[in-house]
Design a protein around this motif. Sequence first.
Motif, PDB file in Angstrom:
ATOM      1  N   ASP A  27       0.822  -1.212   0.000  1.00 60.75           N
ATOM      2  CA  ASP A  27       0.000   0.000   0.000  1.00 60.75           C
ATOM      3  C   ASP A  27       0.863   1.272   0.000  1.00 60.75           C
ATOM      4  N   ILE A  28       1.932   1.265  -0.792  1.00 58.06           N
ATOM      5  CA  ILE A  28       2.793   2.443  -0.908  1.00 58.06           C
ATOM      6  C   ILE A  28       1.982   3.538  -1.606  1.00 58.06           C
ATOM      7  N   PRO A  29       1.966   4.758  -1.072  1.00 55.74           N
ATOM      8  CA  PRO A  29       1.136   5.820  -1.664  1.00 55.74           C
ATOM      9  C   PRO A  29       1.518   6.126  -3.119  1.00 55.74           C
ATOM     10  N   ASP A  30       0.504   6.503  -3.902  1.00 53.50           N
ATOM     11  CA  ASP A  30       0.746   6.893  -5.291  1.00 53.50           C
ATOM     12  C   ASP A  30       1.707   8.075  -5.364  1.00 53.50           C
ATOM     13  N   ARG A  31       1.617   8.987  -4.430  1.00 44.47           N
ATOM     14  CA  ARG A  31       2.485  10.173  -4.430  1.00 44.47           C
ATOM     15  C   ARG A  31       3.763   9.881  -3.647  1.00 44.47           C
ATOM     16  N   THR A  32       4.519   8.901  -4.140  1.00 44.45           N
ATOM     17  CA  THR A  32       5.829   8.558  -3.589  1.00 44.45           C
ATOM     18  C   THR A  32       6.860   8.909  -4.651  1.00 44.45           C
ATOM     19  N   VAL A  33       8.014   9.413  -4.232  1.00 44.46           N
ATOM     20  CA  VAL A  33       9.088   9.702  -5.181  1.00 44.46           C
ATOM     21  C   VAL A  33       9.215   8.471  -6.083  1.00 44.46           C
ATOM     22  N   PRO A  34       9.119   8.637  -7.407  1.00 42.72           N
ATOM     23  CA  PRO A  34       9.026   7.470  -8.299  1.00 42.72           C
ATOM     24  C   PRO A  34      10.117   6.418  -8.139  1.00 42.72           C
ATOM     25  N   TYR A  35      11.377   6.826  -8.010  1.00 42.10           N
ATOM     26  CA  TYR A  35      12.401   5.785  -7.900  1.00 42.10           C
ATOM     27  C   TYR A  35      12.361   5.119  -6.531  1.00 42.10           C
ATOM     28  N   HIS A  36      11.891   5.807  -5.497  1.00 48.01           N
ATOM     29  CA  HIS A  36      11.705   5.179  -4.183  1.00 48.01           C
ATOM     30  C   HIS A  36      10.602   4.125  -4.280  1.00 48.01           C
ATOM     31  N   ALA A  37       9.491   4.476  -4.930  1.00 52.34           N
ATOM     32  CA  ALA A  37       8.389   3.522  -5.094  1.00 52.34           C
ATOM     33  C   ALA A  37       8.866   2.292  -5.860  1.00 52.34           C
ATOM     34  N   ALA A  38       9.644   2.519  -6.923  1.00 56.61           N
ATOM     35  CA  ALA A  38      10.164   1.390  -7.708  1.00 56.61           C
ATOM     36  C   ALA A  38      11.073   0.515  -6.837  1.00 56.61           C
ATOM     37  N   ALA A  39      11.965   1.132  -6.092  1.00 55.03           N
ATOM     38  CA  ALA A  39      12.878   0.362  -5.235  1.00 55.03           C
ATOM     39  C   ALA A  39      12.094  -0.439  -4.192  1.00 55.03           C
ATOM     40  N   LEU A  40      11.079   0.175  -3.572  1.00 55.32           N
ATOM     41  CA  LEU A  40      10.280  -0.534  -2.568  1.00 55.32           C
ATOM     42  C   LEU A  40       9.572  -1.737  -3.186  1.00 55.32           C
ATOM     43  N   HIS A  41       9.093  -1.589  -4.404  1.00 53.14           N
ATOM     44  CA  HIS A  41       8.461  -2.708  -5.113  1.00 53.14           C
ATOM     45  C   HIS A  41       9.474  -3.849  -5.299  1.00 53.14           C
ATOM     46  N   HIS A  42      10.693  -3.502  -5.722  1.00 52.84           N
ATOM     47  CA  HIS A  42      11.726  -4.524  -5.925  1.00 52.84           C
ATOM     48  C   HIS A  42      12.147  -5.160  -4.596  1.00 52.84           C
ATOM     49  N   ILE A  43      12.247  -4.359  -3.559  1.00 57.78           N
ATOM     50  CA  ILE A  43      12.611  -4.888  -2.231  1.00 57.78           C
ATOM     51  C   ILE A  43      11.555  -5.893  -1.776  1.00 57.78           C
ATOM     52  N   ALA A  44      10.282  -5.525  -1.924  1.00 57.00           N
ATOM     53  CA  ALA A  44       9.194  -6.428  -1.521  1.00 57.00           C
ATOM     54  C   ALA A  44       9.243  -7.740  -2.301  1.00 57.00           C
ATOM     55  N   ALA A  45       9.728  -7.679  -3.548  1.00 56.93           N
ATOM     56  CA  ALA A  45       9.824  -8.874  -4.388  1.00 56.93           C
ATOM     57  C   ALA A  45      11.130  -9.630  -4.170  1.00 56.93           C
ATOM     58  N   GLY A  46      11.998  -9.112  -3.295  1.00 55.96           N
ATOM     59  CA  GLY A  46      13.247  -9.799  -2.990  1.00 55.96           C
ATOM     60  C   GLY A  46      14.364  -9.562  -3.987  1.00 55.96           C
ATOM     61  N   ARG A  47      14.243  -8.548  -4.835  1.00 50.91           N
ATOM     62  CA  ARG A  47      15.294  -8.246  -5.812  1.00 50.91           C
ATOM     63  C   ARG A  47      16.302  -7.278  -5.210  1.00 50.91           C
ATOM     64  N   LEU A  48      17.570  -7.579  -5.369  1.00 52.06           N
ATOM     65  CA  LEU A  48      18.639  -6.788  -4.765  1.00 52.06           C
ATOM     66  C   LEU A  48      19.025  -5.565  -5.585  1.00 52.06           C
ATOM     67  N   SER A  49      18.779  -5.587  -6.905  1.00 51.98           N
ATOM     68  CA  SER A  49      19.186  -4.441  -7.722  1.00 51.98           C
ATOM     69  C   SER A  49      18.176  -4.180  -8.832  1.00 51.98           C
ATOM     70  N   SER A  50      18.176  -2.923  -9.292  1.00 52.17           N
ATOM     71  CA  SER A  50      17.285  -2.527 -10.380  1.00 52.17           C
ATOM     72  C   SER A  50      17.795  -1.236 -10.994  1.00 52.17           C
ATOM     73  N   LYS A  51      17.117  -0.803 -12.035  1.00 54.69           N
ATOM     74  CA  LYS A  51      17.383   0.515 -12.586  1.00 54.69           C
ATOM     75  C   LYS A  51      16.050   1.185 -12.869  1.00 54.69           C
ATOM     76  N   PHE A  52      16.085   2.519 -12.907  1.00 54.75           N
ATOM     77  CA  PHE A  52      14.852   3.275 -13.081  1.00 54.75           C
ATOM     78  C   PHE A  52      15.155   4.565 -13.839  1.00 54.75           C
ATOM     79  N   GLY A  53      14.314   4.881 -14.822  1.00 53.24           N
ATOM     80  CA  GLY A  53      14.438   6.135 -15.540  1.00 53.24           C
ATOM     81  C   GLY A  53      15.325   6.101 -16.764  1.00 53.24           C
ATOM     82  N   TRP A  54      15.827   4.953 -17.124  1.00 57.63           N
ATOM     83  CA  TRP A  54      16.647   4.802 -18.315  1.00 57.63           C
ATOM     84  C   TRP A  54      15.725   4.445 -19.471  1.00 57.63           C
ATOM     85  N   GLU A  55      16.114   4.767 -20.668  1.00 54.15           N
ATOM     86  CA  GLU A  55      15.288   4.512 -21.844  1.00 54.15           C
ATOM     87  C   GLU A  55      14.934   3.047 -22.020  1.00 54.15           C
TER      88      GLU A  55
END
Length: 153
Positions: A122-150
């Motif tokens: 239930d992460i709020p919609d108005r969350t800093v986008p890369y923070h929201a993405a990281a939290l999603h990956h953390i919840a899924a057990g992924r250690l690394s990701s990237k965000f905002g690249w083409e």
Amino acid sequence: MTAPRDVQRHRRIIDVHLLLIRDSRVLLSLRQGGYASGQWQVPSGHLEAGEPTDHGTVREGWEEIGVRVDPDHLELAHVIDHRAPGEDPRFGIFYRALSWEGEPYNAEPDKCGGLCWFSFSDIPDRTVPYHAAALHHIAAGRLSSKFGWETDP
């Protein structure tokens, strides 16, 4: 054989993030004024020159939410290679505090509109986008990701 060309190495700002998790809920702070005002975020800040990432994370936790964390009680939770439109790329490191001293409070009321615990689902919609993405990956057990690249989906 040709001599190696003189190439300037790329340097990035490092963002450090402190995850406090209690009862399967993560603590977020509400940004107020300046960058991303009105958006939720993981308590975080920039690494200072000559500072190890774990010490920077501990410092930011003290400055922003008034908790003391022993660097030995941090666990690497996630790293994210991110960039926002029109900004230089950054590297974000998220550490989970396995324990901490003190009850979190808003230690920077001029920069923060409050603190709240949220379920990872239930992460709020108005969350800093890369923070929201990281939290999603953390919840899924992924250690690394990237965000905002083409190449991001």
